[in-house]
Design a protein around this motif. Structure first.
Motif, mmCIF file in Angstrom:
data_model
loop_
_atom_site.group_PDB
_atom_site.id
_atom_site.type_symbol
_atom_site.label_atom_id
_atom_site.label_comp_id
_atom_site.label_asym_id
_atom_site.label_seq_id
_atom_site.Cartn_x
_atom_site.Cartn_y
_atom_site.Cartn_z
ATOM 1 N N TYR A 40 -29.200 19.221 32.649
ATOM 2 C CA TYR A 40 -29.014 20.111 31.492
ATOM 3 C C TYR A 40 -30.342 20.805 31.131
ATOM 4 N N ASN A 158 -26.177 20.250 16.345
ATOM 5 C CA ASN A 158 -25.877 18.930 16.891
ATOM 6 C C ASN A 158 -26.248 17.835 15.880
ATOM 7 N N GLU A 227 -18.697 11.878 30.225
ATOM 8 C CA GLU A 227 -19.315 12.778 29.237
ATOM 9 C C GLU A 227 -18.930 14.235 29.467
ATOM 10 N N VAL A 228 -18.835 14.634 30.722
ATOM 11 C CA VAL A 228 -18.521 16.031 31.065
ATOM 12 C C VAL A 228 -17.129 16.023 31.686
ATOM 13 N N SER A 233 -16.918 22.171 31.485
ATOM 14 C CA SER A 233 -17.184 21.703 30.119
ATOM 15 C C SER A 233 -18.587 22.096 29.689
ATOM 16 N N PHE A 235 -21.376 21.567 26.149
ATOM 17 C CA PHE A 235 -21.573 20.791 24.911
ATOM 18 C C PHE A 235 -22.837 21.288 24.230
ATOM 19 N N CYS A 237 -26.324 20.401 22.608
ATOM 20 C CA CYS A 237 -27.331 19.343 22.474
ATOM 21 C C CYS A 237 -28.691 19.977 22.222
#
Ligand SMILES: C[S@@+](CC[C@H](N)C(=O)[O-])C[C@H]1O[C@@H](n2cnc3c(N)ncnc32)[C@H](O)[C@@H]1O
Length: 246
Positions: A40, A158, A227-228, A233, A235, A237
């Protein structure tokens, strides 16, 4: 430390810290292959940096040097700084005797002349700082005109999502419970709302050229299916920005 934080079991005996000397090996091991670093933050920073061949790049808060190494592999001339001696030792081991590594803290003047770098990278570092004004002035000073500051920082939304009872609008310190490769660590970090983040860069004289909320890198779903959930997907963060020095 904010009264907001109540430690849970496993962290109760810890004082919040931003000193990576206490958990350098565990953090470096975690960073190597974790979802948040390897799949990431790191790929997103490298993507924003683009073609860096021949560019002089300062990696601030370089840690054990994973981004330094990737930038160097792409032909950049990299200098890394970090306040943690232990993180620098790990970086030295990874990068070799010739690597330009120095101990430096963003709260102090940087040990470089004006206009020394074409880019600076600050990946997951600024949220350790209470006051960004002097550090950003220093980063601007060492960047050549047109140089870029490439940043990944905790996404403030977040923080609000996971701490709905806390004051989103106030810049404040809090304790973040982490587990790095099996070691419990209570990190001391600073939350700032989105307007405080953007204002700090603008007041330091930077121009915001990119704001990015990227998905994780390809392969994240296969490696971290819990998590993914799907290959596309995304997210929230970290928040990624590119700032240009005038
Ligand atoms: C989360 S790690 C990120 C390491 C690396 N940038 C990466 O993304 O792989 C944060 C790093 O910032 C460093 N750091 C903490 N406070 C700092 C400060 N005041 N000035 C410069 N670096 C700092 C820590 O020692 C640590 O190596």
């Amino acid at each position: 430390m904010s009264a907001d934080h109540q430690t849970s079991s496993g962290f109760a005996d810890q004082t919040p810290t931003g000193d990576y000397d206490a958990f350098a090996e565990a953090y470096a091991a975690e960073n190597e292959s974790s979802l948040l670093n390897a799949y990431y933050a790191r790929p997103a920073i490298l993507d924003l940096a683009g073609d860096v061949a021949g560019r002089r790049i300062l990696d601030v808060g370089c840690g054990a040097g994973p981004i330094f190494e990737e930038l160097r592999d792409r032909g950049a001339i990299v200098t890394g700084v970090d306040p943690s001696i232990k993180m620098l030792e790990l970086a030295r081991r990874r990068l070799g005797e010739d690597a330009a590594l120095q101990q430096a803290d963003l709260n102090d003047p940087l040990p470089f002349p004006d206009n020394a770098f074409d880019d600076a990278v600050a990946c997951l570092v600024l949220h350790y700082l209470e006051d960004w004004s002097a550090p950003l002035a220093e980063l601007r000073r060492v960047l050549a005109p047109g140089g870029r500051l490439i940043v990944a920082v905790n996404h403030p939304f977040n923080y609000k999502f996971f701490n709905p009872e806390r004051d989103y609008f106030a810049t404040h310190e809090y304790g973040l419970e982490c587990n790095f490769n099996g070691q419990n660590v209570l990190l001391s970090q600073w939350h700032r709302p989105l307007h405080a983040i953007t204002s700090a860069f603008i007041e330091a004289g930077f121009r915001i050229t990119v704001v990015s909320e990227p998905p994780p890198a390809p392969g994240a779903h296969e490696r971290f299916p819990d998590e993914v959930k799907t290959p596309d997907s995304a997210f929230l963060c970290f928040l990624f920005l590119v700032l240009e020095a005038p």
